[in-house]
Design an enzyme around this catalytic site. Structure first.
Site, short mmCIF file in Angstrom:
data_model
loop_
_atom_site.label_atom_id
_atom_site.label_comp_id
_atom_site.label_asym_id
_atom_site.label_seq_id
_atom_site.Cartn_x
_atom_site.Cartn_y
_atom_site.Cartn_z
N GLU A 176 4.99 -11.97 2.27
CA GLU A 176 5.81 -11.54 3.42
C GLU A 176 6.63 -12.71 3.97
O GLU A 176 6.58 -13.04 5.15
CB GLU A 176 4.94 -10.89 4.50
CG GLU A 176 4.29 -9.60 3.99
CD GLU A 176 3.58 -8.80 5.06
OE1 GLU A 176 3.52 -9.26 6.22
OE2 GLU A 176 3.07 -7.70 4.74
N GLU A 308 0.64 -4.46 -1.26
CA GLU A 308 0.02 -3.99 -0.01
C GLU A 308 0.50 -2.58 0.26
O GLU A 308 1.71 -2.35 0.42
CB GLU A 308 0.35 -4.90 1.18
CG GLU A 308 -0.34 -6.25 1.12
CD GLU A 308 -0.17 -7.09 2.38
OE1 GLU A 308 -0.04 -6.49 3.48
OE2 GLU A 308 -0.15 -8.33 2.26
N GLN A 357 -7.41 -2.55 2.56
CA GLN A 357 -8.01 -3.58 1.75
C GLN A 357 -9.35 -3.10 1.19
O GLN A 357 -9.73 -1.97 1.45
CB GLN A 357 -8.19 -4.85 2.57
CG GLN A 357 -6.88 -5.48 2.96
CD GLN A 357 -7.05 -6.83 3.67
OE1 GLN A 357 -8.13 -7.40 3.77
NE2 GLN A 357 -5.96 -7.33 4.21
#
Length: 508
Positions: A176, A308, A357
C-alpha cells in the site's frame, strides 16, 4: 416459491489454469493473528511445535494452504528484519504503531515464520519494507534467506541456527505504497519498485517472483503507471517480465462506509444484499485492471495478485479497536464464494490472492478463544475446504441462463453465482444462492463429456448471521447434499436460500 436457473458447462473446453495460490492466506502482526493465533510460545499449555500452535497448523494443512503472506500489511513497512533474528531474549522491542500501538518483543521473526511455513507445507510470501527500509536492507534479507555459500548473510543465518537456505518463491516490494506504505505518488513508487526489484536477487536456484505494491480498489492510474514502467512487454512473447513480475490489488467488502463499516452480526436483510453487491464488485475491478494491463502486456506475462481481500466490519464490542477482531458468519462465507468465482473466471491474469486474514483478524479462517484456548473454524474456512478441488485445475466457462437479479446499491445483483473447473477425470462446480429468502433449482446442462458419478456438499444455516463459537463449533458447517438428481441435460441441483453448494463430478 422455487425458481429455476440453468448453467451450461462444456466439460471438454478447459480454459486457463486456476492457480492454487488464489487460495492463499495473510498473517500480519496485527491483534491476535501472530501472538495468540499462530504463536503461543514453547512454554504454553496449548499444544505446540517450537512455539507454533499445533491445531492451527493441522487445520490449515487440511485445506492445503498454498502460501502465507507475512509480516504485513501496513506492519511490513515498519518492520526491520534484523530485529527478529538471533536469541529471542536479546531481540529489541518495537512499537506496532499501526495496530493498537502495542509494544512487541519480536519473539516471532524470520526463523519462526519459515518454520511455520515448513510445518504448513506452504510457500512463504515475504512482504519487504520499502516505506521505512532501504534497498540494502531488503537485499540482505533475500540473501539471508536464500543463499547457500559463505556470503556474509548466509554466515549470519548459520550462526543463528539454520544451515541450509530456505526456498522463498514470492517477494513483495512494499505494501500500500499509496497509503500506509509511504503515501507515495504512483510515479514515485514505480521508480522505487524497479530499483528494489533489481536488488532483490536470485541466489542459487531460488527464483523470486517479485510483486510490486499495486492499486487500491479502482485506482487504474496506479496500475497503468506500474505497467508503463516495464520495458517493452509486447516486443518478445518469450522474454520474461522484469524487473518485477506482478502487481497487487487490494479491495475490502463492507456494508457501510470506512467510518462505520457495519456490524458482523445482527445485520438486516438489506445489508446482506448490499454486502453481496459489493463483493460482486471484485469482478468489475479484475476486469478493469486486467484491461489496463492487457494494453501494455498483451502476452500476459505480468501477474495480478489480490493479496488483500475480504470483509471488514466494525470490531466486536469490548475488543481493542486496533486489533480488528470480528465475528465470521454465513454472510462472510458467501462473500468468499463470490470472490473465488471471480478469481476462477480471471485465471489467465489472477495468479495469487490472499484473504485478510488467517487467524483472529478480519475475515479469518480460524478464531482462537483467549479464555478457553478453543479453536473455532469459521464458515469462511469451510468454503476454502469445499473448494480444494479447484486448486491447479483448468477453469471452465459457466454460462448462466434465467438468472434473477435484484436492484441493490445502484446495481443489478445476480442472485446466483457459479464457477467450475476440470482436472483429469474430475470436475468441480461451485454454486452460490445469494437470495436471502428464496430456494432455487439449478439445472446443470453438462456437455462434451459423460458424467458417470457425482457427490455434493452444502453450506447454509437458518439465520443469515449464523456463526460458530466455542460453545457451538458446527453451527455453520458443510454437510452432504442429497438435493442433486439426474436431468435430461445433466443434473438438477437444489440451492437452498443463502447457501453455497459444490458438486463434484466423475467424468469419462
Amino acid at each position: 416459491m422455487t425458481t429455476t436457473t440453468t448453467a451450461v458447462i462444456d466439460l471438454d473446453l478447459p480454459g486457463a489454469t486456476i492457480s492454487r495460490h488464489v487460495y492463499g492466506h495473510f498473517a500480519e502482526h496485527l491483534g491476535r493473528c501472530i501472538y495468540g493465533g499462530f504463536w503461543v510460545g514453547e512454554d504454553s499449555p496449548v499444544a505446540n511445535v517450537r512455539g507454533i500452535r499445533s491445531d492451527v497448523v493441522e487445520a490449515l494443512r487440511a485445506i492445503s494452504i498454498p502460501n502465507l503472506r507475512w509480516p504485513g500489511g501496513c506492519f511490513a513497512d515498519d518492520y526491520h528484519w534484523r530485529d527478529g533474528i538471533g536469541p529471542r531474549e536479546s531481540r529489541p522491542r518495537m512499537v506496532n504503531s499501526h495496530w493498537g500501538d502495542v509494544v512487541e518483543d519480536n519473539a516471532f521473526g524470520t526463523h519462526e515464520f519459515m518454520d511455520l511455513c515448513e510445518l504448513l507445507g506452504a510457500d512463504p510470501y515475504v512482504s519487504g519494507n520499502v516505506g521505512s527500509g532501504s534497498v540494502a536492507e531488503m537485499s540482505d534479507w533475500v540473501e539471508y534467506l536464500t543463499r547457500a555459500d559463505d556470503s556474509p548473510m548466509a554466515a549470519l543465518r548459520r550462526a543463528n541456527g539454520r544451515e541450509q537456505p530456505w526456498r522463498v518463491p514470492f517477494w513483495g516490494l512494499g505494501n500500500e505504497a499509496w497509503g500506509c506504505g509511504g503515501n507515495l505518488r504512483a510515479e514515485q513508487f514505480a521508480s522505487l519498485a524497479r530499483q528494489y526489484a533489481t536488488y532483490t536477487r536470485n541466489h542459487g536456484g531460488n527464483l523470486l517472483y517479485r510483486i510490486a505494491a499495486g492499486a487500491n480498489e479502482a485506482d487504474l492510474h496506479w496500475t497503468e503507471t506500474l505497467l508503463r514502467s516495464f520495458d517493452d512487454l509486447a516486443a518478445d512473447p518469450a522474454a520474461p517480465a522484469g524487473p518485477f513480475q506482478a502487481v497487487s490489488l487490494h479491495y475490502y467488502t463492507m456494508a457501510g462506509s470506512w467510518s462505520d463499516k457495519g456490524d458482523a452480526t445482527g445485520f438486516s436483510t438489506d445489508q446482506w444484499y448490499v454486502t453481496m453487491a459489493r463483493a460482486r464488485r471484485m469482478e468489475e475491478l479484475l476486469t478493469r485492471h486486467s484491461t489496463v494491463m492487457d494494453r501494455y502486456d498483451p502476452h500476459r506475462k505480468v501477474g495480478l495478485v489480490v493479496d488483500e481481500w475480504g470483509t471488514w466490519w466494525n470490531v466486536e464490542k469490548g475488543t481493542n479497536p486496533g486489533f480488528l477482531y470480528q465475528q465470521n458468519t454465513l454472510r462472510d462465507a458467501l462473500v468468499a464464494s463470490v470472490h473465488f468465482d471471480a478469481f476462477h473466471r480471471h485465471a489467465e491474469r489472477v495468479v495469487m490472492a490472499n484473504i485478510a486474514q488467517t487467524v483472529n483478524v478480519l475475515q479469518a479462517m480460524i478464531l482462537t478463544d483467549p479464555d478457553t484456548g478453543t479453536l473455532v473454524l469459521t464458515p469462511t474456512y469451510h468454503v476454502f475446504a469445499m473448494n480444494t478441488g479447484h486448486h491447479d485445475a483448468a477453469s471452465l466457462a459457466v454460462h448462466l441462463r434465467d438468472v434473477e437479479t435484484r436492484a441493490v446499491d445502484g446495481t443489478e445483483l445476480p442472485l446466483v453465482s457459479a464457477s467450475a473447473s476440470v482436472k483429469g477425470d474430475t470436475a468441480l462446480v461451485s454454486l452460490s444462492n445469494l437470495d436471502a429468502d428464496t430456494d432455487r433449482i439449478l439445472v446443470l446442462d453438462l456437455r462434451g463429456r459423460d458424467v458417470v458419478g457425482h457427490t455434493a456438499r452444502v453450506l447454509t444455516a437458518t439465520a443469515l448471521d449464523a456463526h460458530n463459537t466455542p460453545a457451538q463449533l458446527d453451527a455453520v458447517a458443510p454437510t452432504d447434499h442429497a438435493g442433486v438428481r439426474p436431468h435430461p441435460r445433466g443434473l438438477e441441483v437444489d440451492l437452498p436460500a443463502h447457501s453455497y453448494v459444490t458438486v463434484a463430478l466423475e467424468l469419462r
